[in-house]
Motif scaffolding. Structure first.
Motif, short mmCIF file in Angstrom:
data_model
loop_
_atom_site.label_atom_id
_atom_site.label_comp_id
_atom_site.label_asym_id
_atom_site.label_seq_id
_atom_site.Cartn_x
_atom_site.Cartn_y
_atom_site.Cartn_z
N ARG A 75 5.71 3.81 -13.99
CA ARG A 75 7.11 3.49 -13.70
C ARG A 75 7.84 4.82 -13.58
N VAL A 76 8.39 5.07 -12.41
CA VAL A 76 9.06 6.34 -12.14
C VAL A 76 10.40 6.07 -11.49
N GLN A 77 11.28 7.06 -11.52
CA GLN A 77 12.51 7.03 -10.75
C GLN A 77 12.31 7.99 -9.59
N ALA A 78 12.66 7.54 -8.39
CA ALA A 78 12.43 8.37 -7.21
C ALA A 78 13.61 8.23 -6.25
N GLN A 79 13.76 9.25 -5.40
CA GLN A 79 14.79 9.21 -4.37
C GLN A 79 14.16 9.57 -3.04
N ILE A 80 14.67 8.98 -1.98
CA ILE A 80 14.09 9.20 -0.66
C ILE A 80 14.42 10.61 -0.18
N ILE A 81 13.43 11.29 0.41
CA ILE A 81 13.69 12.63 0.94
C ILE A 81 13.41 12.72 2.43
N TYR A 82 12.48 11.91 2.95
CA TYR A 82 12.18 11.92 4.37
C TYR A 82 12.20 10.49 4.89
N TYR A 136 0.84 -1.19 0.00
CA TYR A 136 0.00 0.00 0.00
C TYR A 136 0.88 1.24 0.00
N ILE A 137 0.57 2.15 -0.92
CA ILE A 137 1.32 3.39 -1.03
C ILE A 137 0.35 4.56 -1.18
N GLN A 138 0.85 5.76 -0.94
CA GLN A 138 0.12 6.98 -1.24
C GLN A 138 0.93 7.75 -2.27
N ASN A 158 0.53 13.68 -13.13
CA ASN A 158 1.76 12.91 -12.99
C ASN A 158 2.16 12.81 -11.52
N PRO A 159 2.76 11.68 -11.12
CA PRO A 159 3.19 11.53 -9.73
C PRO A 159 4.33 12.48 -9.39
N LEU A 160 4.25 13.12 -8.22
CA LEU A 160 5.30 14.00 -7.72
C LEU A 160 6.08 13.37 -6.58
N ALA A 161 5.36 12.67 -5.70
CA ALA A 161 5.99 12.04 -4.53
C ALA A 161 5.21 10.78 -4.16
N ILE A 162 5.91 9.86 -3.51
CA ILE A 162 5.33 8.57 -3.12
C ILE A 162 5.64 8.34 -1.65
N ARG A 163 4.61 7.96 -0.87
CA ARG A 163 4.83 7.57 0.53
C ARG A 163 4.68 6.05 0.60
N HIS A 164 5.73 5.40 1.10
CA HIS A 164 5.71 3.94 1.23
C HIS A 164 6.48 3.57 2.48
N GLY A 212 6.32 4.40 5.56
CA GLY A 212 6.74 5.48 6.45
C GLY A 212 7.78 6.41 5.87
N ARG A 213 8.10 6.27 4.61
CA ARG A 213 9.12 7.11 3.96
C ARG A 213 8.51 7.83 2.77
N ILE A 214 9.03 9.01 2.47
CA ILE A 214 8.56 9.78 1.32
C ILE A 214 9.66 9.80 0.27
N TRP A 215 9.27 9.45 -0.94
CA TRP A 215 10.18 9.41 -2.08
C TRP A 215 9.77 10.49 -3.07
N LEU A 216 10.71 11.28 -3.52
CA LEU A 216 10.46 12.33 -4.50
C LEU A 216 10.70 11.77 -5.90
N VAL A 217 9.71 11.93 -6.78
CA VAL A 217 9.86 11.48 -8.16
C VAL A 217 10.82 12.43 -8.87
N ASP A 218 11.80 11.87 -9.54
CA ASP A 218 12.82 12.67 -10.23
C ASP A 218 12.22 13.38 -11.43
N PRO A 219 12.14 14.73 -11.40
CA PRO A 219 11.54 15.45 -12.52
C PRO A 219 12.42 15.45 -13.78
N ALA A 220 13.69 15.07 -13.63
CA ALA A 220 14.60 15.05 -14.78
C ALA A 220 14.42 13.81 -15.64
N THR A 221 13.68 12.82 -15.15
CA THR A 221 13.45 11.61 -15.92
C THR A 221 12.00 11.56 -16.38
#
Length: 87
Positions: A72-79, A13-15, A23-29, A31-40
């Motif tokens: 399908r996105v590329q994301a990096q953890i921010i929180y 389960y994700i938010q 388009n997706p901007l961020a993903i919570r999974h 207990g962590r928030i992942w930022l979708v990479d806008p460069a990809t």
């Protein structure tokens, strides 16, 4: 949850926070928030659920329950803190 040959899928389960264009901007999974990479460039498509395998039932008039939306996105953890509530 154990994955078996009879039930080879695993549900997570994700938010997802969407931008104005949908388009997706961020993903919570987990207990962590992942930022979708806008460069990809994100990949987006629709598939169909195998309703004959899932044996789910629905009330008449429930709408389309077999179309599945995929991203399908590329994301990096921010929180990394569990319990962060900024989203």
């Amino acid at each position: 949850m154990t994955i078996t040959p009879e039930a080879p899928t695993h549900t997570n389960y994700i938010q997802v926070r969407l931008g104005p264009s949908g388009n997706p901007l961020a993903i919570r999974h987990d207990g962590r928030i992942w930022l979708v990479d806008p460069a990809t460039e994100s990949q987006h498509w629709y598939g169909r659920d195998s309703w004959w395998d899932t044996r789910r039932t629905a009330a008449k008039g429930s709408g389309d329950l077999v179309s599945v939306e995929y991203w399908r996105v590329q994301a990096q953890i921010i929180y990394p803190q569990v319990g962060f509530t900024a989203m």
